[in-house]
Design a protein around this motif. Sequence first.
Motif, short mmCIF file in Angstrom:
data_model
loop_
_atom_site.label_atom_id
_atom_site.label_comp_id
_atom_site.label_asym_id
_atom_site.label_seq_id
_atom_site.Cartn_x
_atom_site.Cartn_y
_atom_site.Cartn_z
N THR A 150 0.88 -0.94 0.02
CA THR A 150 -0.06 -0.03 -0.02
C THR A 150 0.75 1.27 -0.23
N GLN A 189 -5.74 5.38 0.13
CA GLN A 189 -4.34 4.51 -0.50
C GLN A 189 -4.84 3.61 -1.37
N GLU A 223 -3.75 0.07 -3.25
CA GLU A 223 -3.20 -1.18 -2.80
C GLU A 223 -2.94 -2.19 -3.84
#
Length: 351
Positions: free
Chosen positions: A280, A289, A291
């Motif tokens: 991440t 975020q 990932e």
Amino acid sequence: MDDMTTLRQMRADAPVPDRAALAPGRRRLTEAIADGRRARRLRADWRIAAIGAAAAITAAALLTAQIGDASGPSQGGVAAAKPLTLSSPAEVLNQAADALEMQQAPPEPRKDQWIYTRTKTVEQKPQGSSSAAGRSSFNPDSRIPDSPESRRVFNNLNSRISDSPDSWVPYDNSAAAKKGKDDDYRTSLQVYRAANKLPDDPARLLEKVRSFYPTGHTAEAPPEAEAQHSFRAMGLMIENYPIAPDALARLYRALATIPGVEVTDHLVKDAAGRDAIAITRKEDGSHQQREILISPRDYSYAGIRFVAAEDYEAIFMPGTELPAEKHKAGEIITSTARVSAAVVDAKGDKP
């Protein structure tokens, strides 16, 4: 009572192993220990070592199963393999790279072949929204991304999603590349060959990958900071199919060096419900975020997720008459899994 005594009493009537059956293995072990040069030769050839390791694992599994049979119902029979240690991205990605470097690369596809992929994409229902949960398609057109960098991600992601989970793309898709399918589009052939030429040095590798997937230069796709650019570009190259194992190993080693990269300390679920390792990085200027998901079985690319890094509220384009979406930290915004991928001879073929 000590553990060994307890073990002996569990099935005192169990037959003693046949010494004649054990003799050949004991003799081979003794010879290997006595002949240091032979042992070194065995270690030098990874193929022979792999066969020996497989035999040892099989023997251990059989022994465990026999103990289970002798002492009543077992809890699965075979002992579990050593679990992954998800303590740092460097440890996980270097472990993955070590395993990939042991694999032999298949031949490069022919230019007239096709790349078949099957994907599954889901978008979670946000808090305070009436949108349907678990939708199989993702259409971010009506949403205002929470940063210019995210807008680039959403636009390119949206351009790749179709109504069908099955896709066939020519390996040498030069015509689409020339038309500029999207800012980040490269043919499978271009990526495969570029990845094979990448250097071992992580810093030089990241520089090459950033050059292969340039950053933006307009208001709609503004320039990215170096770390953000590196992580986005690396994700694009890693998701390519096919990619040679040794090339993917170099990518993983370099991925671990990008500032801000982390690994989730437990396996997550991809859009297909499979376990995955999540590498991440928080998107610059965003509440989310990104990932990159990796299979814990063979370290292949498994998919991508965008997850809320904190509580936030997303707004929509004026005129959509939709309520604001409230997201909680840790909530999956969108997730795409690559369920299957293969090189095939013609459009419509499946593995």
